[in-house]
Design a protein around this motif. Structure first.
Motif, PDB file in Angstrom:
ATOM      1  N   GLN A  58       0.824  -1.202   0.000  1.00  0.00           N
ATOM      2  CA  GLN A  58       0.000   0.000   0.000  1.00  0.00           C
ATOM      3  C   GLN A  58       0.859   1.254   0.000  1.00  0.00           C
TER       4      GLN A  58
ATOM      5  N   GLU B  11       1.390   5.942  -7.408  1.00  0.00           N
ATOM      6  CA  GLU B  11       0.181   6.321  -8.137  1.00  0.00           C
ATOM      7  C   GLU B  11      -0.513   7.567  -7.606  1.00  0.00           C
ATOM      8  N   ASP B  12      -0.169   8.013  -6.428  1.00  0.00           N
ATOM      9  CA  ASP B  12      -0.819   9.211  -5.900  1.00  0.00           C
ATOM     10  C   ASP B  12      -0.115  10.439  -6.459  1.00  0.00           C
TER      11      ASP B  12
ATOM     12  N   ASP C 203      -6.762   6.121  -5.328  1.00  0.00           N
ATOM     13  CA  ASP C 203      -7.665   5.035  -5.721  1.00  0.00           C
ATOM     14  C   ASP C 203      -9.057   5.375  -5.182  1.00  0.00           C
TER      15      ASP C 203
ATOM     16  N   LEU D 232     -12.244   2.752  -4.904  1.00  0.00           N
ATOM     17  CA  LEU D 232     -12.191   1.458  -4.229  1.00  0.00           C
ATOM     18  C   LEU D 232     -13.198   1.375  -3.097  1.00  0.00           C
TER      19      LEU D 232
ATOM     20  N   ILE E  43      -7.414   7.463 -12.926  1.00  0.00           N
ATOM     21  CA  ILE E  43      -7.641   6.025 -12.786  1.00  0.00           C
ATOM     22  C   ILE E  43      -6.385   5.273 -13.219  1.00  0.00           C
TER      23      ILE E  43
ATOM     24  N   LYS F 220      -6.755  -1.436 -12.480  1.00  0.00           N
ATOM     25  CA  LYS F 220      -7.515  -1.482 -11.226  1.00  0.00           C
ATOM     26  C   LYS F 220      -9.016  -1.375 -11.476  1.00  0.00           C
TER      27      LYS F 220
ATOM     28  N   TRP G  73     -12.025  -4.914  -9.101  1.00  0.00           N
ATOM     29  CA  TRP G  73     -12.324  -4.048 -10.240  1.00  0.00           C
ATOM     30  C   TRP G  73     -13.826  -3.851 -10.430  1.00  0.00           C
TER      31      TRP G  73
ATOM     32  N   ARG H  47     -15.090  -1.218  -8.082  1.00  0.00           N
ATOM     33  CA  ARG H  47     -14.734   0.131  -8.536  1.00  0.00           C
ATOM     34  C   ARG H  47     -15.655   0.581  -9.674  1.00  0.00           C
TER      35      ARG H  47
END
Length: 777
Positions: free
Chosen positions: A126, A133-134, A226, A229, A256, A260, A274, A277
Motif C-alpha cells: 500500500q 500512483e498518488d 484510488d 475502491l 484512474i 484497477k 475491479w 470500482r
C-alpha cells in the motif's frame, strides 16, 4: 501529475529541441530505493523523538503514534505537555483519510520506511502504491528515501537534563506566552463547501450556462490515488457539486489506473475489486449528472510492467518496460477495457489521454521507439494516433453495447475523447492529427505554452502552469490550426484558479489576467476549456468570470468582473475590483520559469526550514525545497529572483492595507465582511509566501558568505539577524491566518503543504539560529 520532465521540455524548447524523456534522471517505477544519504537532523528539538511528537500531534491518532515508537499514549502525552502542545486532539477518520500525504511528507526525514508503514497502518504494497500512483508522490519526495535511524521512546532516557533545559529556554524565547492553541479544524472547508447551497432568496442557484464546453476542473478536495475502491470519504458532495455548477463548471476529472478498474488479463490479481470500482463509478456518474456535471477519466495507459512480468510474457515487451501497443494482444486489452468501462458506466462524459508523459505508456512515449522491432518503422506519429484510436474504438463499442442493452441510463451523447498533446515533440502533431478519428474527439493544448516573456530583464519562454503569463501561445495556435483543418474540435488547458506559481491558496485573485486570457481564447474558436490540473477546483470568482465571458462572447471583461464582484461582495465590490486589478498587474511580474514553479518554496513559503550548513539535498517538484537556491531560481540571478518576489510580496501587502482602509469606510453586512476577510486572507498568504522566499534566498547567500567574511563579518551577522527576525514574524502571521482559514496551505493532490505546527517549528528554527548560531559565528 506532469512533473519535472516538463522542466526539460520547456527549457529545451527555447533552444530549438526537446530532450528525450527516457534520458532524464527519474526512475521508470516509483518503488523506493535504498539510500545511504543521511536524513536531515534538526537541532531545535532535543532529539528525533521530540520532533516526531511535535510533527504528528493532532495529525496522527495518538495510539498510532505510540505504537510506532514503542510507547504508551500517556508517555507521548507527557512529552507533548512538556513542549506545550496540550491534550491530544481527536483525529477523525475523515481527517486521517484526507491527510496521509501530509503525514508521510513530514516524517520522510524522521522515520525509516518500516516505522513509516506502522505509523500509516499500511503494508509495504500500500505504501508503494501510494508513492507511485498518488500523483507521482515519490517524485515529489525526491525519488529517494533518506536513511533514518529508528525512533523509539526509550531514547528519552538518554537525554541529559541540560538538553531539556536548553530546549525549554528555546521554547520560552520563541513563545513567551506559550504556544498558540486556537486552531480551526483541518479540512473545515470541506464542511463549508458541503453545506446546503442556496442563494440570497433561499433557492438553489442555477448553473451558469457557459459557451465553452466541456469546462473541466479537478474537484477541490477529491482524493487522488484510488478513489473508487471504497469511497467512505465523499470527494463529491452534492452541495459542492452545486457550487461548482453555479461557478460554471460542467465537468470534473478523475485519475484512474486501468488495471484497477478493469481486468488485467495477464495477472488478474492486480485487478482485485475491479467490479466494485466500476459499480462505484457508475453510481458516481449518475449522481453528478443530476447536477449537470459529467466525469472525465484520465488515461495514461497502458502502464509499464516490472521485469518479472516480461520474463513470463517476453513477446509483450516494448521499449524498456513499456507494454508494446503495436502488439495485437495489448491492443485488444486496451479496447476491451475502455469498452467495458463505457458499457458499465454509460453516463460517463468521456476520457482524456496523455500519450507522451512520465509513465512509459508505449514504445515512443519517451522517444526511443526505434528500439522496438514493431514500433521502429511505424514512428511516433503512427503509434500515438493508433493508441488514441484504440481508445475511441473502445468508447464506440462500449456505448453501442450500452444503448443496445436498453437499460435507459445512457447519457445523451457518446462519451468524448480529449487528446492532450502534452509531451509531443513539435513536429509530431502534423503527423498524428490527420490519423485521428474525428467523431466526438477534441485536441487539447496548453494555452500559454511557448509564450515569450521578460521578467526582471531576463527573457524566456513559458512552459505551462502560469497565470502571470497570458495565453494563447504559438504552440497551441499551431496545433489548433492543424486540428481544425482535419475536422477536430479544439480545447485549451489553462489554470483559471491557481497554478504552481502558488498552489497553496484556493485561487489567485489575478482576475484581470484570467479574464484577458479568456477574452483572447474567445477569438480562437475553441470548443472547451480544461480549467485546471489537480489544483484549481475551488468555486471561485475566477471560475465565474470565465463562465460569464464564455456564455456571452461580446461581454467585456471588466463588466464580467464587476458582475461577479457585486454578486459575491455586495457593497465592497468596488474595493475588491480595485484590489483584483492591482493583484493582476503585480502578479504579471512573477519570475516565471518551469523550474521555478516546480522547485522554489512557493507552496510551503515560510514553513520551509533554514539550515546553518548546506544540506546537499536537491529541491523536489512542489515538495521539499530544502536550500537548493540554484534550482529555485533557474535562469534568474539570485538578486533578480529574490527582488521580483519581494516586490510582489510587498505590493500585495500594500493592496491589503488599501483594501482594509476602503472597507472600514463602508457599512458592510456580516456576510460581506466575511467575504472580504476570506479574500484578503488569500492575497496576504501570497504576500507572505513570496516575501519569505526572498528572505530565504538572502539567508542562504549570507550563510554561504559568512565563513569567508572577515572585515565584513559584523555586517553579515546583522543582515542575517534581520532576515531571521522577519522570517519569524512571517511564520507567526501565516500561522494566525491558517488557524482561522483552513483553505490556506492546502491543495488536492498534495493535501496540506504545511500546518500551524510547521510554522511554529519554523519559529523555533529561526530563534535557535538567532540565539545560538548567529551569536556565535
Amino acid at each position: 501529475m506532469n512533473f519535472n520532465r516538463r522542466q526539460f521540455i520547456a527549457a529545451n524548447a527555447a533552444l530549438g529541441g526537446l530532450l528525450w524523456l527516457n534520458q532524464l534522471p527519474f526512475p521508470a517505477a516509483a518503488r523506493t530505493i535504498s539510500t545511504d544519504k543521511a536524513a536531515l537532523q534538526v537541532s531545535h528539538f532535543p532529539n528525533a523523538l521530540y520532533a516526531f511528537v511535535w510533527r504528528n500531534w493532532g495529525l496522527v491518532p495518538l495510539d498510532r503514534m505510540a505504537n510506532t515508537v514503542g510507547a504508551t499514549s500517556a508517555q507521548l502525552q507527557s512529552i507533548a505537555s512538556f513542549m506545550g502542545l496540550g491534550d491530544a486532539p481527536k483525529v477523525t477518520a475523515e481527517q486521517w483519510e484526507r491527510s496521509y500525504l501530509t503525514v508521510i511528507r513530514r516524517n520522510w526525514h524522521l522515520l525509516p520506511k518500516s516505522q513509516l508503514q506502522v505509523l500509516m497502518g499500511w503494508d509495504e504494497a500500500q505504501l508503494e502504491f501510494t508513492l507511485k500512483e498518488d500523483d507521482f508522490f515519490y517524485i515529489k519526495l525526491g525519488s529517494l528515501k533518506p536513511a533514518c535511524p529508528p525512533v523509539y521512546y526509550n531514547q528519552l532516557s538518554v537525554l541529559d537534563e541540560k538538553t531539556k533545559i536548553s530546549f525549554m529556554q528555546l521554547l520560552k524565547a520563541s513563545f513567551p506566552e506559550g504556544l498558540p492553541t486556537k486552531q480551526m479544524p483541518y479540512f473545515q472547508f470541506v464542511n463549508e463547501l458541503s453545506a446546503p447551497f442556496t442563494d440570497a432568496k433561499g433557492k438553489s442557484t442555477e448553473s451558469i450556462q457557459a459557451g465553452f464546453s466541456p469546462r473541466i476542473a479537478y474537484p477541490y478536495f477529491a482524493l487522488f490515488g484510488d478513489p473508487l475502491l471504497d469511497p467512505e470519504i465523499d470527494s463529491y458532495p452534492d452541495a459542492y457539486l452545486e457550487r461548482l455548477a453555479a461557478s460554471g463548471v460542467d465537468s470534473i476529472w478523475m485519475h484512474i489506473v486501468l488495471s484497477k478498474l478493469t481486468p488485467f488479463p495477464w495477472d488478474p490479481s492486480i485487478s482485485t475489486h475491479w467490479e466494485h470500482r466500476l459499480t462505484n463509478l457508475k453510481a458516481l456518474t449518475e449522481r453528478v449528472r443530476k447536477h449537470g456535471i459529467g466525469i472525465y477519466l484520465y488515461l495514461n495507459e497502458p502502464r509499464h510492467q516490472p521485469e518479472a512480468f516480461f520474463e513470463k510474457y517476453p513477446d509483450l515487451r516494448g521499449q524498456g518496460t513499456a507494454l508494446c501497443t503495436s502488439h495485437p494482444a495489448v491492443q485488444q486489452y486496451l479496447e476491451d477495457s475502455i469498452a467495458l468501462i463505457v458499457e458499465r458506466a454509460p453516463q460517463l462524459a468521456g476520457f482524456f489521454s496523455i500519450t507522451a508523459s512520465e509513465n512509459p505508456t508505449h514504445c515512443w512515449s519517451h522517444g526511443q521507439g526505434d528500439k522496438c522491432p514493431r514500433c521502429a518503422l511505424l514512428g511516433p506519429e503512427k503509434v500515438i494516433s493508433t493508441l488514441n484510436n484504440l481508445y475511441t474504438k473502445g468508447i464506440n463499442r462500449g456505448y453501442a453495447s450500452a444503448v443496445a442493452s436498453g437499460k435507459g441510463d445512457v447519457a445523451d451523447g457518446r462519451p468524448k475523447l480529449i487528446i492532450w498533446d502534452w509531451g509531443w515533440q513539435d513536429d509530431w502533431a502534423a503527423g498524428i492529427v490527420p490519423e485521428l478519428t474525428t467523431d466526438h474527439t477534441l485536441l487539447m493544448s496548453v494555452s500559454e505554452w511557448e509564450l515569450e516573456i521578460e521578467r526582471g530583464g531576463v527573457r524566456s519562454k513559458v512552459g505551462e502552469y502560469s497565470i502571470s503569463a497570458i495565453g494563447p501561445g504559438p504552440r497551441a495556435r499551431r496545433h489548433w490550426e492543424i486540428a481544425k483543418r482535419h475536422g477536430l474540435k479544439t480545447m485549451a488547458k489553462i489554470q483559471a484558479n491557481n497554478s504552481w506559481e502558488i498552489g497553496a491558496v484556493p485561487y489567485i485573485p489575478a482576475v484581470y489576467n484570467v479574464a484577458k486570457h479568456i477574452d483572447q481564447l474567445r477569438k480562437e474558436g475553441i470548443a472547451g476549456i480544461m480549467l485546471s490540473w489537480t489544483l484549481g477546483g475551488y468555486p471561485s470568482p475566477n471560475l465565474e468570470v470565465v463562465s460569464l465571458m464564455g456564455s456571452d462572447r461580446n461581454l467585456p471583461a471588466d463588466d464580467a468582473i464587476r458582475t461577479v464582484a457585486r454578486r459575491r461582495f455586495g457593497s465592497a465590490a468596488d474595493a475588491i475590483v480595485g484590489a483584483w486589478r492591482d493583484v493582476s498587474t503585480h502578479f504579471s511580474k512573477f519570475p516565471y520559469h518551469i523550474s521555478v514553479v516546480y522547485n522554489a518554496p512557493l507552496q510551503c513559503g515560510p514553513a520551509n526550514l533554514l539550515w546553518s550548513e548546506p544540506t546537499d539535498y536537491k529541491a523536489t517538484m512542489v515538495g521539499l525545497p530544502y536550500d537548493d537556491v540554484t534550482s529555485w531560481r533557474a535562469i534568474y540571478p539570485p538578486s533578480v529572483f529574490a527582488g521580483l518576489l519581494r516586490e510582489i510580496g510587498e505590493a500585495f501587502a500594500e493592496i491589503i492595507r488599501r483594501l482594509d482602509d476602503d472597507c472600514t469606510k463602508l457599512n458592510l453586512t456580516q456576510t460581506e465582511q466575511k467575504a472580504v476577510r476570506l479574500e484578503r486572507n488569500i492575497i496576504e498568504t501570497i504576500s507572505i509566501h513570496y516575501q519569505s522566499i526572498a528572505n530565504q534566498v538572502d539567508f542562504i547567500e549570507l550563510r554561504d558568505k559568512l565563513p569567508a567574511a572577515e572585515s565584513d563579518r559584523a555586517r553579515v551577522k546583522r543582515a542575517l539577524s534581520e532576515v531571521l527576525s522577519h522570517e519569524i514574524r512571517l511564520a507567526r502571521r501565516m500561522a494566525a491566518l491558517q488557524t482561522s482559514d483552513s483553505r490556506l496551505g492546502y491543495e488536492a493532490s498534495n493535501q496540506y503543504f504545511y500546518t500551524s505546527a510547521d510554522l511554529y517549528e519554523k519559529v523555533l528554527n529561526c530563534t535557535e539560529l538567532l540565539n545560538k548560531w548567529v551569536a556565535k559565528v
